[in-house]
Write a protein that holds these residues in place. Sequence first.
Motif, mmCIF file in Angstrom:
data_model
loop_
_atom_site.group_PDB
_atom_site.id
_atom_site.type_symbol
_atom_site.label_atom_id
_atom_site.label_comp_id
_atom_site.label_asym_id
_atom_site.label_seq_id
_atom_site.Cartn_x
_atom_site.Cartn_y
_atom_site.Cartn_z
ATOM 1 N N ALA A 187 -46.049 -37.666 109.012
ATOM 2 C CA ALA A 187 -46.611 -38.772 108.858
ATOM 3 C C ALA A 187 -48.169 -38.835 109.402
ATOM 4 O O ALA A 187 -48.838 -39.174 108.724
ATOM 5 C CB ALA A 187 -46.019 -39.996 109.928
ATOM 6 N N VAL A 188 -48.191 -38.108 110.251
ATOM 7 C CA VAL A 188 -49.700 -37.749 111.018
ATOM 8 C C VAL A 188 -50.417 -37.024 109.946
ATOM 9 O O VAL A 188 -51.589 -37.268 109.603
ATOM 10 C CB VAL A 188 -49.538 -37.182 112.290
ATOM 11 N N GLY A 193 -57.797 -46.116 116.965
ATOM 12 C CA GLY A 193 -58.154 -44.719 116.719
ATOM 13 C C GLY A 193 -56.782 -43.839 116.917
ATOM 14 O O GLY A 193 -57.219 -42.739 117.191
ATOM 15 N N ILE A 194 -55.634 -44.295 116.995
ATOM 16 C CA ILE A 194 -54.598 -43.516 117.029
ATOM 17 C C ILE A 194 -53.781 -43.550 116.053
ATOM 18 O O ILE A 194 -53.648 -44.623 115.164
ATOM 19 C CB ILE A 194 -53.957 -43.987 118.534
ATOM 20 N N PRO A 195 -52.785 -42.497 115.780
ATOM 21 C CA PRO A 195 -51.972 -42.611 114.575
ATOM 22 C C PRO A 195 -51.423 -43.841 114.413
ATOM 23 O O PRO A 195 -50.682 -44.398 115.610
ATOM 24 C CB PRO A 195 -51.138 -41.438 114.507
ATOM 25 N N ALA A 196 -50.994 -44.367 113.191
ATOM 26 C CA ALA A 196 -50.123 -45.786 113.253
ATOM 27 C C ALA A 196 -48.612 -45.435 113.761
ATOM 28 O O ALA A 196 -48.010 -46.453 113.997
ATOM 29 C CB ALA A 196 -50.215 -46.094 111.690
ATOM 30 N N VAL A 197 -48.233 -44.274 113.487
ATOM 31 C CA VAL A 197 -46.998 -44.090 113.769
ATOM 32 C C VAL A 197 -46.552 -44.233 115.451
ATOM 33 O O VAL A 197 -45.410 -44.671 115.801
ATOM 34 C CB VAL A 197 -46.513 -42.562 113.725
ATOM 35 N N ILE A 198 -47.704 -44.010 116.347
ATOM 36 C CA ILE A 198 -47.415 -44.352 117.613
ATOM 37 C C ILE A 198 -47.102 -46.015 117.921
ATOM 38 O O ILE A 198 -46.265 -46.189 118.605
ATOM 39 C CB ILE A 198 -48.804 -44.288 118.482
ATOM 40 N N GLY A 199 -47.858 -46.882 117.109
ATOM 41 C CA GLY A 199 -47.561 -48.314 117.430
ATOM 42 C C GLY A 199 -46.003 -48.510 116.847
ATOM 43 O O GLY A 199 -45.525 -49.164 117.472
ATOM 44 N N GLU A 200 -45.744 -47.835 115.614
ATOM 45 C CA GLU A 200 -44.409 -48.236 115.235
ATOM 46 C C GLU A 200 -43.225 -47.822 116.232
ATOM 47 O O GLU A 200 -42.185 -48.204 116.386
ATOM 48 C CB GLU A 200 -44.268 -47.570 113.937
ATOM 49 N N LEU A 201 -43.420 -46.471 116.828
ATOM 50 C CA LEU A 201 -42.421 -45.932 117.890
ATOM 51 C C LEU A 201 -42.695 -46.981 119.190
ATOM 52 O O LEU A 201 -41.392 -47.131 119.739
ATOM 53 C CB LEU A 201 -43.141 -44.713 118.265
ATOM 54 N N LEU A 240 -43.431 -39.349 121.491
ATOM 55 C CA LEU A 240 -44.253 -40.309 121.415
ATOM 56 C C LEU A 240 -45.816 -39.720 121.608
ATOM 57 O O LEU A 240 -46.651 -40.186 120.832
ATOM 58 C CB LEU A 240 -44.015 -41.400 122.487
ATOM 59 N N ILE A 241 -45.725 -38.997 122.296
ATOM 60 C CA ILE A 241 -47.216 -38.170 122.586
ATOM 61 C C ILE A 241 -47.547 -37.150 121.646
ATOM 62 O O ILE A 241 -48.802 -36.790 121.578
ATOM 63 C CB ILE A 241 -47.047 -37.445 124.048
ATOM 64 N N SER A 242 -46.559 -36.433 120.859
ATOM 65 C CA SER A 242 -46.731 -35.484 119.994
ATOM 66 C C SER A 242 -47.880 -35.962 118.882
ATOM 67 O O SER A 242 -48.868 -35.072 118.551
ATOM 68 C CB SER A 242 -45.746 -34.771 119.245
ATOM 69 N N PRO A 243 -47.853 -37.133 118.461
ATOM 70 C CA PRO A 243 -48.837 -37.387 117.312
ATOM 71 C C PRO A 243 -50.301 -37.660 117.847
ATOM 72 O O PRO A 243 -51.192 -37.234 117.101
ATOM 73 C CB PRO A 243 -48.322 -38.786 116.819
#
Length: 388
Positions: free
Chosen positions: A130-131, A25-33, A371-374
Motif C-alpha cells: 500500500a505504501v 504527511g503520513i501514509p493513509a494506511v496508518i490512519g486506517e489501521l 503500525l510503525i512500519s509504514p
Amino acid sequence: MDFIGPLCLILITTTIAGHFANRIGIPAVIGELLVGIVLGPAILDWIKLDGLVNAFSDIGVVILMFLGGLESDLKLLRKYLRPAIIVAISGVILPALIMGGVTYLFGFSFLESLFIGVVFSATSVSISVAVLKQYKALSTREGATILGAAVADDIIGVLLLSLMISLLASQGIHAGGHQPGILIILLEQLAFFCGTFLLVKWIAPYLMHLGERLIVPSSVTIMSMIICLSMAWLANIVGLSGAIGAFFAGIAVANTPYKSILADHVEPLGNSIFIPVFFVSVGLNMTLNHFLRNLMLVIVLVILAALTKWLGCGLGAKFSGFDNLSSSVIGTGMIARGEMGLITAQIGHQAGLLNNTDYSAIILVIILVTLISPLLLKQTLKKSLAQD
C-alpha cells in the motif's frame, strides 16, 4: 443487513482518517489501521472481528496484492530474484534467533521462545505494498526485491510453522487439524509455482481474450477477478498466503493487453470497500488486556521486532550489492508482520503453548510493529526518491 451499519462506519472513518493522514504527511494506511484500533476491542469496542469482517478483509488483502502484481515489472522481479531470496533468508534467521533468545531471558520456556521466534520471523508485505503504491515505488529495484522476498519469506514461514507443529506434536501438544509432512508441502508448492508459470505464459492470456468475447458487462474485469480469486484459493490450499496467489495472478494479467483497463476497474472496487476493511481488521485484533503487566515485554519486543527485520533484510540486501539507502528501504519494507504472524500466534494459543496474557502481549506487539512500519518505509523511500 446487520453488517451494513458497521461497514458504513468503517468506510466513513477510514476515508476521513486517510484524508487527514495524507494532509499531515503520513501514509493513509496508518490512519486506517488506527481506525481499527479505536473502533475495536482496544478502545470503543463498537466493531467485532466477526465472520463478515473477516471475509471482506480476506478479499481486501487479495485485491490489494492483485493490484500490486498488476503494477509490478516481471523483468525486474526476475532480475532481483537472487537478492530477494538472500533478503528473505537473512530476514528470517535474525528475528527468529534474537526474538526467541530475548523471550527466553524473560522467563518463557525453550519451546515457547522457539515458537515466538517463528511468529516474528514472518513478514506481511501487504501493508508495504500500500505504501509502495502510494509513492509509486512498486516498479523500482527495491520494490521488486521486497515483493520477491515476501514470496520467499512466505514459503520459509510455512515450512517453519510446519516444523514447529511437528515439534509440538512430538511433545504431546496438539496444534489442531491434520498437518501434512514437509515433503508433501514442498511438492504441493512446487506444483503451484509450475501452475503459476503456465498461467503467466498461456492460461491468463487465453482466459482474458475469452473474457473480452463474452457478451456481458465488465466481462474482462470479471475474468480477471476469477483468475485472482482462484489463485488466492489455490495458494491457500497448498499452505501459502492467499495474498501470494493473488500477487502472481496480478503479474499474469499484467502480461496481457488488458492491464491498463483493469487498473482503472479493479482499484476502485478494492479501495471503495474491501481494502479499507482489511486495514481496519488488523487494528481490530488489538486488545489492551494485561497491558500494564506486560508493558516492559511489549516495549522490548516492539523495538527488537522492528530492528531485527530491518537489520536482517538490510544486511541481506547489502550483501547482494545494494547501497546503504536501498538496503534500508528494503529492510523497512519487510518490517510489518500482519496476518501471517497473527495466524501463527493463534495456533500457539489454541495449542495451549501461549496463555491468554502472553498471547495478548504477542498480538499487541504484532499490531504495533505493523503500525510503525509504514512510517519507517515512508521516510526511507523519501530519502531514496530524493537521491534519485
